[in-house]
Write an enzyme that holds these catalytic residues in place. Structure first.
Site, mmCIF file in Angstrom:
data_model
loop_
_atom_site.group_PDB
_atom_site.id
_atom_site.type_symbol
_atom_site.label_atom_id
_atom_site.label_comp_id
_atom_site.label_asym_id
_atom_site.label_seq_id
_atom_site.Cartn_x
_atom_site.Cartn_y
_atom_site.Cartn_z
ATOM 1 N N LYS A 1 -4.574 -10.049 -6.102
ATOM 2 C CA LYS A 1 -5.854 -10.360 -5.460
ATOM 3 C C LYS A 1 -6.913 -9.332 -5.859
ATOM 4 O O LYS A 1 -6.581 -8.179 -6.161
ATOM 5 C CB LYS A 1 -5.703 -10.424 -3.938
ATOM 6 C CG LYS A 1 -5.528 -9.109 -3.250
ATOM 7 C CD LYS A 1 -5.832 -9.209 -1.755
ATOM 8 C CE LYS A 1 -5.976 -7.807 -1.185
ATOM 9 N NZ LYS A 1 -6.843 -7.640 -0.097
ATOM 10 N N LYS B 1 0.828 -1.217 0.000
ATOM 11 C CA LYS B 1 0.000 0.000 0.000
ATOM 12 C C LYS B 1 0.857 1.259 0.000
ATOM 13 O O LYS B 1 0.464 2.268 -0.578
ATOM 14 C CB LYS B 1 -0.970 -0.014 1.176
ATOM 15 C CG LYS B 1 -2.064 -1.054 0.993
ATOM 16 C CD LYS B 1 -3.254 -0.861 1.899
ATOM 17 C CE LYS B 1 -4.344 -1.851 1.506
ATOM 18 N NZ LYS B 1 -5.539 -1.773 2.330
ATOM 19 N N LYS C 1 -10.543 -3.785 -3.450
ATOM 20 C CA LYS C 1 -11.372 -2.585 -3.590
ATOM 21 C C LYS C 1 -10.574 -1.418 -4.141
ATOM 22 O O LYS C 1 -11.087 -0.597 -4.877
ATOM 23 C CB LYS C 1 -11.865 -2.111 -2.216
ATOM 24 C CG LYS C 1 -12.721 -3.040 -1.459
ATOM 25 C CD LYS C 1 -13.248 -2.300 -0.225
ATOM 26 C CE LYS C 1 -13.417 -3.231 0.936
ATOM 27 N NZ LYS C 1 -12.305 -3.219 1.872
#
Ligand code: AQP
Length: 331
Positions: free
Chosen positions: A193, A111, A196
């Site tokens: 994966k 992230k 969102k």
């Protein structure tokens, strides 16, 4: 009764990966465990959020929990920020967590790479807040997707460290990671994966997508070379589609493979889109039918129950560490 705790972030839209990897299992497990399901809005702000959207998504996620089948009569549904002990325990655990172990967290690395400027201290601290969530409820089992495995190991380590240094205070939880569906992959890139926050929204089927969007996303899904439709780890795209099919229909692998024997990828994708649309229709109707007052009542009830248990655990942790003040001692 043994306890489970789990949560999801009200960031963006909940997708099939979140459902098949986590929420679906919560629905089953709630009958065997005393269950706490949290909407983790404090985790959400580790990445910048639009305040208005965050508030809306928080309530939408509570509706989604109810619509997938979390029963508020037997499970506790609450919003993380409604229980201040989550942030308080995070501070305590921050003083035990080591920078080196947080630096190793792959979610932080991924992230922070996506967000190369202005990475917040909160994003770095995400696993400590997650450990607090879990430990406050003396949780036995934490049903999560595969991506949370490392955070769960950290939670176990920090609970063990606290118990060793200050006496038995926290139950050391076990992860519950499903054998099938623990990592649903993106439809547009089966090496990543389903997520969102993926920039490419076409790889992610949202639980609130309309039939057109579902059809479009499955139609565009990438496939592997070859033509055979079989579960095979060396062919990740087809295996991912088949896994979604398996979980949504409940059919055994052999039956699915014989159903698609001799058929083409286009047929698999169309069939999977149909199954998904049929699965989502009643769920989406349910979401729309949950009124504001009903939701408020459930969240208030959840808040009270959660605060009670979290308050006891936090008081024990403070006492164990010698943190006393006017409100914690009657000397
Ligand atoms: N692709 C996935 N397959 C299986 N399980 C998944 N989960 C997430 N993605 C998959 C599980 O869903 C639960 C809730 O996830 P979250 O809201 O805490 O956020 P996340 O794990 O960071 O998932 P996302 O979708 O990738 O969100 P963003 O993009 O906001 O970070 C967890 O149990 C998770 O394991």
């Amino acid at each position: 009764m043994k306890r489970i705790f789990s949560g999801a972030q009200p960031t963006g839209n909940i997708h099939l990966g979140n459902y098949l990897g986590a929420l679906r299992n919560w629905v089953t497990l709630q009958h065997e465990y005393e269950s706490f399901f949290c909407i983790v809005n404090l985790h959400a702000i580790t990445i910048p959020q639009d305040p208005k959207v965050l508030a809306e998504k928080t309530r939408e996620l509570a509706r989604i929990y109810l619509a997938v089948g979390i029963d508020p009569e037997i499970s506790t549904i609450f919003v993380q920020s409604d229980v201040p002990q989550h942030a308080e325990l995070t501070w305590i655990l921050n003083c035990l967590a080591r920078m080196s172990e947080l630096e190793r967290m792959t979610q932080f690395k991924d992230k922070s790479r996506k967000q190369s400027e202005n990475v917040s201290a909160g994003l770095f601290d995400y696993p400590v807040l997650m450990a607090s969530d879990i430990l406050l409820y003396q949780t036995e089992l934490v049903p999560v997707g595969d991506d949370q495995k490392q955070h769960l190991e950290f939670t176990r380590d920090i609970a063990t460290r606290f118990n060793r240094d200050f006496g038995d205070t926290f139950r050391v939880p076990e992860p519950y990671i499903p054998k099938v569906g623990a990592r649903i992959m993106s439809l547009s890139d089966p090496t990543k994966k389903m997520s969102k926050s993926d920039d490419d929204a076409t790889g992610c089927v949202m639980l609130l997508d309309d039939p057109d969007a579902v059809n479009r996303k499955f139609k565009r899904a990438v496939t592997d070379s070859g033509t055979e439709i079989k579960f095979d780890n060396s062919r990740p795209a087809i295996t991912n589609l088949l896994t979604i099919y398996q979980l949504l229909t409940g059919q055994p692998i052999v039956e699915i493979e014989s159903r698609f024997a001799g058929r083409g990828y286009a047929q698999l994708k169309q069939n999977l889109a149909d199954v998904t649309v049929e699965f989502l229709r009643p769920f989406q109707d349910q979401v729309k039918g949950i009124g504001a007052e009903h939701l408020n009542r459930i969240l208030r009830q959840g808040r009270e129950k959660a605060r009670q248990i979290a308050g006891t655990t936090l008081a024990n942790a403070y006492a164990a560490m010698g943190i006393v003040g006017a409100s914690t001692t009657d000397e």
